[in-house]
Every structure is written in C-alpha cells, then in structure tokens.
Design an enzyme around this catalytic site. Structure first.
Site, PDB file in Angstrom:
ATOM      1  CG  PHE A   1      -1.794  -1.111   1.249  1.00  0.00           C
ATOM      2  CD1 PHE A   1      -2.927  -1.342   0.596  1.00  0.00           C
ATOM      3  CD2 PHE A   1      -1.442  -2.245   2.275  1.00  0.00           C
ATOM      4  CE1 PHE A   1      -3.859  -2.539   0.901  1.00  0.00           C
ATOM      5  CE2 PHE A   1      -2.227  -3.438   2.444  1.00  0.00           C
ATOM      6  CZ  PHE A   1      -3.387  -3.387   1.754  1.00  0.00           C
TER       7      PHE A   1
ATOM      8  CG  ASP B   1      -1.105   1.924  -4.021  1.00  0.00           C
ATOM      9  OD1 ASP B   1      -1.053   2.367  -2.606  1.00  0.00           O
ATOM     10  OD2 ASP B   1      -2.365   2.017  -4.612  1.00  0.00           O
ATOM     11  CB  SER B   2      -4.881  -1.411  -5.964  1.00  0.00           C
ATOM     12  OG  SER B   2      -5.357  -0.575  -5.069  1.00  0.00           O
TER      13      SER B   2
ATOM     14  CG  ASN C   1      -6.127  -7.114  -4.032  1.00  0.00           C
ATOM     15  OD1 ASN C   1      -5.889  -7.364  -3.134  1.00  0.00           O
ATOM     16  ND2 ASN C   1      -7.298  -7.094  -4.303  1.00  0.00           N
ATOM     17  CB  ALA C   2      -2.045  -5.331  -1.055  1.00  0.00           C
TER      18      ALA C   2
ATOM     19  CB  CYS D   1      -5.268   5.657   8.750  1.00  0.00           C
ATOM     20  SG  CYS D   1      -5.931   4.653   7.261  1.00  0.00           S
TER      21      CYS D   1
HETATM   22  N1  SAH Z   1       1.852   4.109   2.553  1.00  0.00           N
HETATM   23  C1  SAH Z   1       1.199   5.200   2.002  1.00  0.00           C
HETATM   24  C2  SAH Z   1      -0.283   5.527   2.141  1.00  0.00           C
HETATM   25  C3  SAH Z   1      -1.162   4.494   1.704  1.00  0.00           C
HETATM   26  S1  SAH Z   1      -2.871   4.918   1.512  1.00  0.00           S
HETATM   27  C4  SAH Z   1       1.971   6.667   2.204  1.00  0.00           C
HETATM   28  O1  SAH Z   1       2.662   6.692   3.179  1.00  0.00           O
HETATM   29  O2  SAH Z   1       2.029   7.591   1.346  1.00  0.00           O
HETATM   30  C5  SAH Z   1      -3.569   3.294   1.219  1.00  0.00           C
HETATM   31  C6  SAH Z   1      -3.168   2.999  -0.326  1.00  0.00           C
HETATM   32  O3  SAH Z   1      -3.684   1.572  -0.601  1.00  0.00           O
HETATM   33  C7  SAH Z   1      -3.718   3.960  -1.469  1.00  0.00           C
HETATM   34  O4  SAH Z   1      -2.832   4.249  -2.205  1.00  0.00           O
HETATM   35  C8  SAH Z   1      -4.550   2.750  -2.266  1.00  0.00           C
HETATM   36  O5  SAH Z   1      -4.520   3.088  -3.653  1.00  0.00           O
HETATM   37  C9  SAH Z   1      -4.008   1.514  -1.888  1.00  0.00           C
HETATM   38  N2  SAH Z   1      -4.738   0.532  -1.825  1.00  0.00           N
HETATM   39  C10 SAH Z   1      -6.255   0.378  -1.445  1.00  0.00           C
HETATM   40  N3  SAH Z   1      -6.680  -0.866  -1.601  1.00  0.00           N
HETATM   41  C11 SAH Z   1      -5.621  -1.643  -2.101  1.00  0.00           C
HETATM   42  C12 SAH Z   1      -5.564  -2.991  -2.559  1.00  0.00           C
HETATM   43  N4  SAH Z   1      -6.480  -4.113  -2.130  1.00  0.00           N
HETATM   44  N5  SAH Z   1      -4.336  -3.450  -3.010  1.00  0.00           N
HETATM   45  C13 SAH Z   1      -3.296  -2.568  -3.093  1.00  0.00           C
HETATM   46  N6  SAH Z   1      -3.155  -1.275  -2.778  1.00  0.00           N
HETATM   47  C14 SAH Z   1      -4.714  -0.820  -2.470  1.00  0.00           C
END
Ligand code: SAH
Length: 398
Positions: free
Chosen positions: A229, A250-251, A281-282, A342
């Site tokens: 993410f 990231d997705s 997808n994570a 968060c």
């Molecule tokens: N770590 C980042 C903030 C993450 S915010 C920083 O410090 O800036 C959450 C992120 O999760 C977003 O960028 C969103 O695009 C991503 N996201 C949401 N669902 C997801 C999934 N299923 N798989 C991968 N990424 C995902």
C-alpha cells in the site's frame, strides 16, 4: 460575562451537557432539545436544558454532529477568533514541526477550528472545508486572508469531498484554485523530495500524518524491503537508502506513476538504486509471494481504513490480521514489521491484540520496538478521542 445577546440559542439535554463537561466538543442531534429557526452553519449560544450557558458553538442543520463547540465563553466576533486560532495553529507547528516544508497547518477540532483542514506543501496550501459554518462566504474570506497574511503561499487550492458536502447539505463545488495560479510544486520531508499536484491525488495530497513514522521506520531498515500500500512511495523512498532492494505495491496506477517520479527526484539519495513498483491487489500479491516463498527483511503495511464505522470493527480486524499474518510469515529472522492502521474505530489496544494473535498463528515471536501514532502536526486532543486515529507499530521478529 453575559453571552452575546444576538446569537440564537441551542438547548441541549443533560446527556449532551455531560459530554461537554467531560471535555468533548461535539453534541449529537439526539441530544438537542431545541433549535427553533436556527439557520444552517450559524454561530450559536449553547445552554443546558435549564438555560444555563455552556458556551459558543457552530451549528449544523444536517450532520449527526449538530454542535461543535468553539469556546466556553461568549464569542462576539467569530472572524477575529478564527484569525487568532489560525495564528495559534501556525505558531504551534513552528514549535513542533522539523525537517519538512510540508505539514498540516490546521487540523479541525484539534486546533479548535471545527471543519477546517489546511495542509502546506512547500509554497502551496491545500484547504478542505467540512462543515456548514466554515463554508459561509465571510468565513472563507477570513480564512484565506489570514493564511495569506501569515504564510504568503504562491497558491491556495481547495480540495472538495463531495460526500461531505452532501452530508452537510452544501451546494456542490468543484476542487480548484482559490488563489494564485501555481498547481504543482515539490516538497521535502526528512530530506526526501516529493512532487505535489494540488488538483490530483487522494486525500489532500500526501499522507503527511506518516511523516515522523517514515523517519522512524528508516532507522531499522535493512536488506530487502517490501512497502505494501505504498501510494506515492512515502515509506519506500525513506527505506531505500538503507536497503539492498525495494519493492512498492499499490493498486493505484496513478499513485505509482507519482511514486516513480518521486524516485527520479531523489536520485542522489538513492545512489542509482532502482525501486520496483508493482500495480497489484495487495491481498493477492502477498498470498502469491508467500506461496512462492519470497522473503524480506522489512515489510511495511499501510492499508486504507478498513473500519469506516464501529460496525465494521470485526471485519476490519480480520482484514488486518490476514495481512499481518502473511507479512509475518514472509519476514526473515531479525526482520522488521512496520504495520499501520488509520481506522479511528480500531483502537491501539485492538490493533496490538490483532498483531499478537497474528504472531501466534504465524508461529513467530515479535518484539515491540515502537508504538507510534500520527505526526505532531496532527494534534490529538486528549478528551476528544476522535482526533487520534493513526497507529504505526514497529516490531522485530526474534
Ligand atoms: N503508505 C502510503 C499511504 C497508503 S494509503 C504513504 O505513506 O503515502 C492506502 C493505499 O492503499 C492507497 O494508495 C490505495 O491506492 C491503496 N490500496 C487500496 N486498496 C488496495 C489493495 N487492495 N491493494 C493494493 N493497494 C490498495
């Protein structure tokens, strides 16, 4: 001191009054006794059910949070109070914030300015308005005037959250520049540079609340790193100088494109190291990598909020556990887990319990290194728990 006579009065129930006595600043609609003829977004005088004055507040005609307290005292001139509080918020950051030209300047209730969020990205300010009272024209003008006088930004952009405007029954509005012409800039956190586009991206741009956690995580970084993410690369870029290999997942493709541009901005810091950005997808990727026996020395998990309401808590904890369990299984001995949430509805103790349970299921022993929260420019009011939302736990696998 007598209350300013011209303000309309909102009477609240004993339960609402008790909440204020406990230091909270919100009164829910169900605790309102009478609000006859009060216009949306008005400044109001609040009394208990017997008429005893409790202070001055902002009123919303549609939100479940009907009253947001501004002061225990009468407020004669809202505009003057607003300007003074913006000044106080700026002065607080000047004392508390280091190593950055990007930080949250105003954090709503936590700066006694309910419904106003202002972020600074170097020479651009980004503003969000979340309540009826902050949305009136004279209030908007006072906010812009004070921010300009004190911070001299090249531009001020407004980021509109259409859902919030709908909930507050405010007329739809587009995101856009309120002042100046500049829409992009670069900013620096802990010596790492980032691009900022005022009118693109999620939230109000970067996740400034993680700024101090980036620096903390970097202290323990080594070997091969996985930032799950990763958004625009906040953690990955901070860890990279200390690691031999780094992958961000990231997705969102647009987020990864900015992450790649951010990596290019930091070539000197990265000393030619390439960061691998993967759009996936994570959950799926962690599963595949675990099956393929991939191993890492540091893994960051910073998912979007899983619990938007209290009702989502159990499902959210299951989601966090699944992620953390998979990550723990992929860490080498001595490896570091940086795991975040968060979601306000997931408390710090919920989160630590989830992690303990994931460690048991993964047959791993974790040592807690740091239990952290949001950066200091996102202040927490002790008596307003809703102002505290970010958890960031750093642990080492023994
Ligand atoms: N770590 C980042 C903030 C993450 S915010 C920083 O410090 O800036 C959450 C992120 O999760 C977003 O960028 C969103 O695009 C991503 N996201 C949401 N669902 C997801 C999934 N299923 N798989 C991968 N990424 C995902």
């Amino acid at each position: 001191m007598p209350q300013a006579p011209s303000l309309p009065t909102v009477k609240i129930s004993p339960r609402g009054a008790d909440r204020l006595k406990d230091g909270h600043v919100w009164v829910y609609r169900s605790d309102i006794v009478s609000t006859e003829g009060i216009l949306p977004g008005s400044l109001v005088r609040v009394t208990d059910h017997r008429g005893k004055p409790l202070g001055t507040a902002l009123y919303s005609s549609s939100s479940q949070i009907a009253i947001r307290m501004l002061s225990h005292d009468p407020v004669a001139d809202f505009s003057a109070l607003l300007r003074q509080r913006i000044g106080d918020a700026i002065a607080y950051r000047a004392r508390m914030v280091q190593n950055t030209d990007a930080h949250r300047v105003v954090f709503s209730e936590a700066d006694f300015l309910p419904g106003l969020i202002v972020d600074r990205y170097n020479d651009i300010l980004s503003l969000q308005i979340l309540t009826q009272a902050m949305d009136t024209e004279p209030v908007r003008l006072a906010i812009l005037a004070e921010l300009t006088a004190r911070l001299h930004p090249a531009a001020i952009a407004e980021r509109v959250d259409p859902r919030v405007r709908e909930l507050e029954t405010l007329a739809p509005r587009e995101s856009g520049l309120l002042q100046g012409e500049k829409t992009s800039t670069t900013f620096t956190m802990n010596g790492v540079q980032f691009r900022y586009e005022a009118l693109e991206g999620q939230k109000t741009g970067a996740f400034l609340d993680q700024r101090e956690n980036y620096a903390a995580a970097a202290q323990y970084a080594h070997g091969e790193a996985l930032d799950v993410f990763c958004y625009q690369g906040g953690f990955a870029l901070h860890l990279a100088p200390h690691c031999s290999q780094i992958t961000g997942v990231d997705s969102s493709r647009p987020a990864l494109e900015v992450a790649d541009q951010n990596a290019a901005l930091n070539q000197t810091l990265l000393k030619g190291k390439e960061i691998e950005w993967i759009e996936a997808n994570a959950f799926d990727l962690l599963k595949d990598y675990a099956t393929a026996n991939r191993r890492y020395d540091i893994i960051v998990l910073d998912p979007p909020p899983f619990a938007k309401t209290k009702r989502d808590l159990d499902a959210a904890l299951r989601g966090y556990k699944e992620l953390n369990l998979r990550a723990l299984k992929m860490l080498r001995p001595g490896g570091i887990l940086v795991t975040c949430s968060c979601s306000y509805h997931v408390s710090q103790s919920n989160f630590l319990e989830m992690l303990a349970s994931a460690a048991i299921d993964a047959h791993r022993t974790l040592r807690l290194i740091e239990v952290r929260g949001q950066a200091k420019d996102h202040p927490i009011l002790l008596n307003v728990p809703e102002t505290s939302y970010l958890k960031c736990v750093i642990a080492s696998l023994s």
